[in-house]
Design a protein around this motif. Structure first.
Motif, PDB file in Angstrom:
ATOM      1  N   VAL A  26       0.863  -1.184   0.000  1.00  0.00           N
ATOM      2  CA  VAL A  26       0.000   0.000   0.000  1.00  0.00           C
ATOM      3  C   VAL A  26       0.889   1.220   0.000  1.00  0.00           C
ATOM      4  CG1 VAL A  26      -0.199  -0.077   2.522  1.00  0.00           C
ATOM      5  CG2 VAL A  26      -1.906   1.166   1.179  1.00  0.00           C
ATOM      6  N   SER A  27       0.534   2.199  -0.808  1.00  0.00           N
ATOM      7  CA  SER A  27       1.412   3.360  -0.965  1.00  0.00           C
ATOM      8  C   SER A  27       1.426   4.269   0.250  1.00  0.00           C
ATOM      9  CB  SER A  27       0.993   4.153  -2.204  1.00  0.00           C
ATOM     10  OG  SER A  27      -0.359   4.565  -2.093  1.00  0.00           O
ATOM     11  N   ALA A  28       0.307   4.358   0.967  1.00  0.00           N
ATOM     12  CA  ALA A  28       0.227   5.271   2.100  1.00  0.00           C
ATOM     13  C   ALA A  28       0.404   4.542   3.426  1.00  0.00           C
ATOM     14  CB  ALA A  28      -1.103   6.009   2.066  1.00  0.00           C
ATOM     15  N   PHE A  29       1.254   3.554   3.443  1.00  0.00           N
ATOM     16  CA  PHE A  29       1.447   2.722   4.640  1.00  0.00           C
ATOM     17  C   PHE A  29       1.708   3.573   5.874  1.00  0.00           C
ATOM     18  CE2 PHE A  29       2.597  -0.994   7.003  1.00  0.00           C
ATOM     19  CZ  PHE A  29       3.666  -0.623   7.812  1.00  0.00           C
ATOM     20  N   SER A  30       2.493   4.616   5.731  1.00  0.00           N
ATOM     21  CA  SER A  30       2.904   5.419   6.884  1.00  0.00           C
ATOM     22  C   SER A  30       1.735   6.099   7.575  1.00  0.00           C
ATOM     23  CB  SER A  30       3.922   6.471   6.445  1.00  0.00           C
ATOM     24  OG  SER A  30       3.329   7.367   5.525  1.00  0.00           O
ATOM     25  N   THR A  31       0.609   6.222   6.924  1.00  0.00           N
ATOM     26  CA  THR A  31      -0.530   6.949   7.508  1.00  0.00           C
ATOM     27  C   THR A  31      -1.440   6.076   8.353  1.00  0.00           C
ATOM     28  OG1 THR A  31      -2.001   6.579   5.624  1.00  0.00           O
ATOM     29  CG2 THR A  31      -0.527   8.492   5.509  1.00  0.00           C
ATOM     30  N   PHE A  67       6.757  -8.372  24.183  1.00  0.00           N
ATOM     31  CA  PHE A  67       6.669  -8.112  22.743  1.00  0.00           C
ATOM     32  C   PHE A  67       6.908  -6.636  22.472  1.00  0.00           C
ATOM     33  CE2 PHE A  67       3.544 -11.758  21.431  1.00  0.00           C
ATOM     34  CZ  PHE A  67       4.378 -12.671  22.056  1.00  0.00           C
ATOM     35  N   THR A  68       7.523  -6.355  21.316  1.00  0.00           N
ATOM     36  CA  THR A  68       7.738  -4.978  20.877  1.00  0.00           C
ATOM     37  C   THR A  68       7.332  -4.838  19.417  1.00  0.00           C
ATOM     38  OG1 THR A  68       9.606  -4.723  22.395  1.00  0.00           O
ATOM     39  CG2 THR A  68       9.401  -3.116  20.618  1.00  0.00           C
ATOM     40  N   ILE A  69       6.412  -3.936  19.162  1.00  0.00           N
ATOM     41  CA  ILE A  69       5.979  -3.666  17.795  1.00  0.00           C
ATOM     42  C   ILE A  69       6.752  -2.469  17.254  1.00  0.00           C
ATOM     43  CG2 ILE A  69       4.069  -2.164  18.526  1.00  0.00           C
ATOM     44  CD1 ILE A  69       2.428  -3.286  16.187  1.00  0.00           C
ATOM     45  N   SER A  70       7.087  -2.537  15.978  1.00  0.00           N
ATOM     46  CA  SER A  70       7.795  -1.426  15.335  1.00  0.00           C
ATOM     47  C   SER A  70       7.443  -1.409  13.858  1.00  0.00           C
ATOM     48  CB  SER A  70       9.312  -1.551  15.518  1.00  0.00           C
ATOM     49  OG  SER A  70       9.797  -2.734  14.917  1.00  0.00           O
ATOM     50  N   ARG A  71       7.828  -0.339  13.197  1.00  0.00           N
ATOM     51  CA  ARG A  71       7.508  -0.210  11.781  1.00  0.00           C
ATOM     52  C   ARG A  71       8.634   0.504  11.048  1.00  0.00           C
ATOM     53  NH1 ARG A  71       2.017   2.817  11.761  1.00  0.00           N
ATOM     54  NH2 ARG A  71       2.253   2.663   9.488  1.00  0.00           N
ATOM     55  N   ASP A  72       8.738   0.204   9.772  1.00  0.00           N
ATOM     56  CA  ASP A  72       9.675   0.905   8.888  1.00  0.00           C
ATOM     57  C   ASP A  72       8.838   1.405   7.718  1.00  0.00           C
ATOM     58  OD1 ASP A  72      11.507   1.689   6.919  1.00  0.00           O
ATOM     59  OD2 ASP A  72      12.971   0.204   7.544  1.00  0.00           O
ATOM     60  N   ASN A  73       8.457   2.663   7.752  1.00  0.00           N
ATOM     61  CA  ASN A  73       7.553   3.185   6.734  1.00  0.00           C
ATOM     62  C   ASN A  73       8.180   3.199   5.346  1.00  0.00           C
ATOM     63  OD1 ASN A  73       5.439   3.596   8.545  1.00  0.00           O
ATOM     64  ND2 ASN A  73       6.201   5.623   9.113  1.00  0.00           N
ATOM     65  N   ALA A  74       9.477   3.399   5.284  1.00  0.00           N
ATOM     66  CA  ALA A  74      10.157   3.405   3.981  1.00  0.00           C
ATOM     67  C   ALA A  74      10.056   2.039   3.312  1.00  0.00           C
ATOM     68  CB  ALA A  74      11.608   3.810   4.144  1.00  0.00           C
ATOM     69  N   LYS A  75      10.063   0.995   4.124  1.00  0.00           N
ATOM     70  CA  LYS A  75       9.950  -0.373   3.598  1.00  0.00           C
ATOM     71  C   LYS A  75       8.522  -0.880   3.615  1.00  0.00           C
ATOM     72  CE  LYS A  75      14.648  -1.746   4.884  1.00  0.00           C
ATOM     73  NZ  LYS A  75      15.483  -2.707   5.645  1.00  0.00           N
ATOM     74  N   LYS A  76       7.589  -0.044   4.089  1.00  0.00           N
ATOM     75  CA  LYS A  76       6.187  -0.452   4.193  1.00  0.00           C
ATOM     76  C   LYS A  76       6.077  -1.768   4.960  1.00  0.00           C
ATOM     77  CE  LYS A  76       5.154   1.768  -0.210  1.00  0.00           C
ATOM     78  NZ  LYS A  76       4.631   1.597  -1.587  1.00  0.00           N
ATOM     79  N   SER A  77       6.783  -1.824   6.059  1.00  0.00           N
ATOM     80  CA  SER A  77       6.864  -3.061   6.826  1.00  0.00           C
ATOM     81  C   SER A  77       6.566  -2.844   8.298  1.00  0.00           C
ATOM     82  CB  SER A  77       8.253  -3.688   6.674  1.00  0.00           C
ATOM     83  OG  SER A  77       8.461  -4.126   5.347  1.00  0.00           O
ATOM     84  N   LEU A  78       6.014  -3.867   8.898  1.00  0.00           N
ATOM     85  CA  LEU A  78       5.670  -3.909  10.319  1.00  0.00           C
ATOM     86  C   LEU A  78       6.405  -5.086  10.933  1.00  0.00           C
ATOM     87  CD1 LEU A  78       3.596  -2.617  12.407  1.00  0.00           C
ATOM     88  CD2 LEU A  78       2.125  -4.565  11.830  1.00  0.00           C
ATOM     89  N   TYR A  79       6.817  -4.914  12.189  1.00  0.00           N
ATOM     90  CA  TYR A  79       7.589  -5.966  12.852  1.00  0.00           C
ATOM     91  C   TYR A  79       7.020  -6.241  14.238  1.00  0.00           C
ATOM     92  CZ  TYR A  79      10.804  -4.440   9.226  1.00  0.00           C
ATOM     93  OH  TYR A  79      11.349  -4.088   8.009  1.00  0.00           O
TER      94      TYR A  79
END
Length: 120
Positions: A26-31, A67-79
């Motif tokens: 999705v292009s707007a993942f960061s939002t 647990f720790t949730i994180s995200r990398d918006n440049a990669k459109k990824s969630l961890y």
């Protein structure tokens, strides 16, 4: 149609660690506010962690501190970094976007999930 691809699940011993990844097409993942859900056999799917576009996080009591949730918006990824795993963490794990921060209603179709099995 947004595609979600989860990965990183495995068989791990109690006390072990895993890092799950979710890639979103999705292009707007960061939002989006994003969440990790899990579904154990015979149980309903539950939200275990969420993260806002600004990086604020929240966890279910059952995983808080482990647990720790994180995200990398440049990669459109969630961890999801999962430590001190317990047998009760065994489930299929999924990611999705949340309609609002205070809602568990999701926006997109579910991916295939990734299996986490905690067992000795």
């Amino acid at each position: 149609q947004v595609q979600l691809v989860e990965s990183g699940g495995d068989l791990v011993q109690p006390g072990g660690s895993l890092r799950l990844s979710c890639a979103a097409s999705v292009s707007a993942f960061s939002t989006y506010t994003m969440g990790w859900f899990r579904q154990a056999p015979g149980k309903q799917r539950e939200l275990v962690a969420k993260i806002t576009s600004g990086g604020s996080t929240n966890y279910a009591d059952s995983v808080k501190g482990r647990f720790t949730i994180s995200r990398d918006n440049a990669k459109k990824s969630l961890y999801l970094q999962m430590n001190s795993l317990k047998p009760e963490d065994t489930a299929v794990y999924y990611c999705n976007a949340l309609r609002t921060y205070y809602s568990t209603v999701t926006l997109w179709s579910w991916g295939q999930g990734t299996q986490v099995t905690v067992s000795s």
